[in-house]
Enzyme design. Structure first.
Site, PDB file in Angstrom:
ATOM      1  N   ASP A 152      -2.010  -8.424   0.959  1.00 47.90           N
ATOM      2  CA  ASP A 152      -0.832  -8.558   0.105  1.00 47.90           C
ATOM      3  C   ASP A 152      -0.577 -10.021  -0.233  1.00 47.90           C
ATOM      4  O   ASP A 152      -0.270 -10.363  -1.378  1.00 47.90           O
ATOM      5  CB  ASP A 152       0.394  -7.960   0.794  1.00 47.90           C
ATOM      6  CG  ASP A 152       0.320  -6.453   0.915  1.00 47.90           C
ATOM      7  OD1 ASP A 152       0.176  -5.783  -0.125  1.00 47.90           O
ATOM      8  OD2 ASP A 152       0.399  -5.936   2.041  1.00 47.90           O
TER       9      ASP A 152
ATOM     10  N   GLY B 231       0.806  -1.207   0.000  1.00 48.09           N
ATOM     11  CA  GLY B 231       0.000   0.000   0.000  1.00 48.09           C
ATOM     12  C   GLY B 231       0.843   1.263   0.000  1.00 48.09           C
ATOM     13  O   GLY B 231       1.996   1.278   0.433  1.00 48.09           O
ATOM     14  N   SER B 232       0.255   2.344  -0.511  1.00 50.30           N
ATOM     15  CA  SER B 232       0.879   3.656  -0.420  1.00 50.30           C
ATOM     16  C   SER B 232       0.741   4.193   1.001  1.00 50.30           C
ATOM     17  O   SER B 232       0.062   3.622   1.841  1.00 50.30           O
ATOM     18  CB  SER B 232       0.233   4.617  -1.413  1.00 50.30           C
ATOM     19  OG  SER B 232       0.391   4.159  -2.729  1.00 50.30           O
ATOM     20  N   GLY B 233       1.394   5.329   1.240  1.00 46.88           N
ATOM     21  CA  GLY B 233       1.335   5.951   2.551  1.00 46.88           C
ATOM     22  C   GLY B 233       2.524   5.657   3.425  1.00 46.88           C
ATOM     23  O   GLY B 233       2.607   6.163   4.548  1.00 46.88           O
ATOM     24  N   HIS B 234       3.468   4.822   2.915  1.00 45.58           N
ATOM     25  CA  HIS B 234       4.655   4.451   3.682  1.00 45.58           C
ATOM     26  C   HIS B 234       5.931   5.024   3.061  1.00 45.58           C
ATOM     27  O   HIS B 234       7.025   4.596   3.405  1.00 45.58           O
ATOM     28  CB  HIS B 234       4.778   2.936   3.758  1.00 45.58           C
ATOM     29  CG  HIS B 234       3.567   2.249   4.296  1.00 45.58           C
ATOM     30  ND1 HIS B 234       3.074   2.519   5.554  1.00 45.58           N
ATOM     31  CD2 HIS B 234       2.733   1.320   3.749  1.00 45.58           C
ATOM     32  CE1 HIS B 234       1.996   1.771   5.761  1.00 45.58           C
ATOM     33  NE2 HIS B 234       1.770   1.048   4.681  1.00 45.58           N
TER      34      HIS B 234
ATOM     35  N   HIS C 211      -0.103   0.605  10.096  1.00 49.31           N
ATOM     36  CA  HIS C 211      -1.433   0.987   9.622  1.00 49.31           C
ATOM     37  C   HIS C 211      -2.349   1.339  10.796  1.00 49.31           C
ATOM     38  O   HIS C 211      -3.556   1.473  10.621  1.00 49.31           O
ATOM     39  CB  HIS C 211      -2.073  -0.149   8.830  1.00 49.31           C
ATOM     40  CG  HIS C 211      -1.204  -0.682   7.738  1.00 49.31           C
ATOM     41  ND1 HIS C 211      -0.496  -1.860   7.852  1.00 49.31           N
ATOM     42  CD2 HIS C 211      -0.920  -0.187   6.513  1.00 49.31           C
ATOM     43  CE1 HIS C 211       0.187  -2.074   6.736  1.00 49.31           C
ATOM     44  NE2 HIS C 211      -0.048  -1.068   5.910  1.00 49.31           N
TER      45      HIS C 211
END
Length: 336
Positions: free
Chosen positions: A114, A58-61, A223
């Site tokens: 994932d 996921g994005s955001g990391h 998360h």
């Protein structure tokens, strides 16, 4: 509830607009297939006869994952929505673009979405005659007990684990060896973190969990997954000591052993505070008579604007030290 403030346009467009900016900023390092905008490929990484290392999540990391795509590290990354796994198709697109005829190694954190989507992509690649292996990262020692290590999450230790696997692939080692080194790196990497405030998703701009002022959560995931416990915020040295006690106990290193260190910001924690943490980390390692071979301090695996930090220690041996020292040239991480 007050909405958080972000420099964005439409929250639903955040990931694609970010990717447009990344590609414009790093054309010497990255490209995307026209039909696959969520597959980011290293400009100089993939080559014939080389194992393709494909990472993602996921994005955001950021800079995880796309920032570690480049020569000497990952050949490609599949990019999901914020805190969400990429679907199977961009995973397959990334692998097809990076494949050099020597097989594909998938690496990503141990999260259910994932695992499901990368496994589906692996099945699709096998149908195309492309051998595919998977190594999950499980460095978060707070997320499951030692005897259930395979259930742990993959967090900031990804940086060192991906680095080792990428070096093995860049050195031209066969798929069996690249997979073995990736598993070896994962088994010797230990991370634990602390959260001081929540983050918010671009679509909602609302905190994704509640953490009252003056409190911290030890062991929270990237998360917002629950940690070990909540308590009043303590001084930096006390927090560092708790994390280092847990890591050193599990690592069981002998005096004279070598380590690599990462003190990582979860998003909004500044370098000033990270270096205060690192001063104590370094003192604890010196007291344990361990040799620090390499140190990283900064935002390497973030959680949007979450306040907090994590500490990662990789227990090096001669092989892992060679992999960690191998040069790489990525959009957001360079060495050598």
């Amino acid at each position: 509830m007050t909405l958080t403030q972000k420099l964005i346009n439409d929250g639903n467009d955040t990931v694609d607009e970010m990717l447009a900016g990344v590609m414009a900023a790093h054309p010497d390092h990255l490209w995307r297939p026209d039909h696959a905008p969520r597959a980011v490929i290293a400009r100089h990484g993939p080559r014939e006869g080389k194992v393709a290392l494909v990472i993602g999540g996921g994005s955001g990391h950021e800079p995880t994952f796309l920032g570690f795509v480049g020569k000497g590290l990952a050949d490609a990354a599949a990019i999901g929505n914020v805190f969400a796994s990429p679907p199977p198709q961009p995973v397959m697109d990334a692998a097809m673009a990076a494949h050099g005829g020597a097989g594909v190694l998938f690496m990503y954190g141990n999260y259910a979405g994932d695992v499901m989507n990368f496994d589906m992509a692996a099945e699709m690649l096998e149908m195309e005659g492309i051998e595919t292996r998977t190594v999950l990262t499980t460095d978060d020692i707070a997320s499951a007990p030692r005897e259930a290590r395979d259930k742990r999450r993959g967090v900031a230790g990804n940086v060192f684990i991906f680095k080792a696997a990428g070096a093995a692939a860049d050195l031209g080692l066969p798929l069996d060896e690249v997979e073995r080194i990736a598993r070896h790196a994962n088994a010797r990497t230990y991370t634990m973190g602390v959260a001081l405030s929540a983050c918010s998703l671009p679509q909602t701009r609302r905190p994704n969990f509640d953490l009252p002022a003056g409190e911290m959560e030890i062991g929270m995931g990237i998360h917002g997954e629950p940690g070990i416990r909540r308590e009043a915020l303590r001084p930096a040295d006390a927090v560092t000591d708790e994390i280092m006690d847990a890591i050193l106990s599990e690592m069981a290193a002998a005096p004279g052993d070598r380590v690599a260190v990462l003190v990582n910001s979860l998003g909004s924690t500044p370098l000033m505070e990270l270096y205060i943490l690192h001063a104590r980390v370094n003192a604890r390692l010196k007291a344990a008579e361990l040799e620090v071979h390499r140190t990283l301090v900064g935002p390497y695996c973030t959680s949007m604007e979450m306040a907090g930090a994590s500490i990662t220690i990789m227990h090096l041996d001669d092989e892992l030290q060679r992999m960690i020292d191998h040069p790489c040239d990525c959009a957001m991480f360079r060495q050598g």
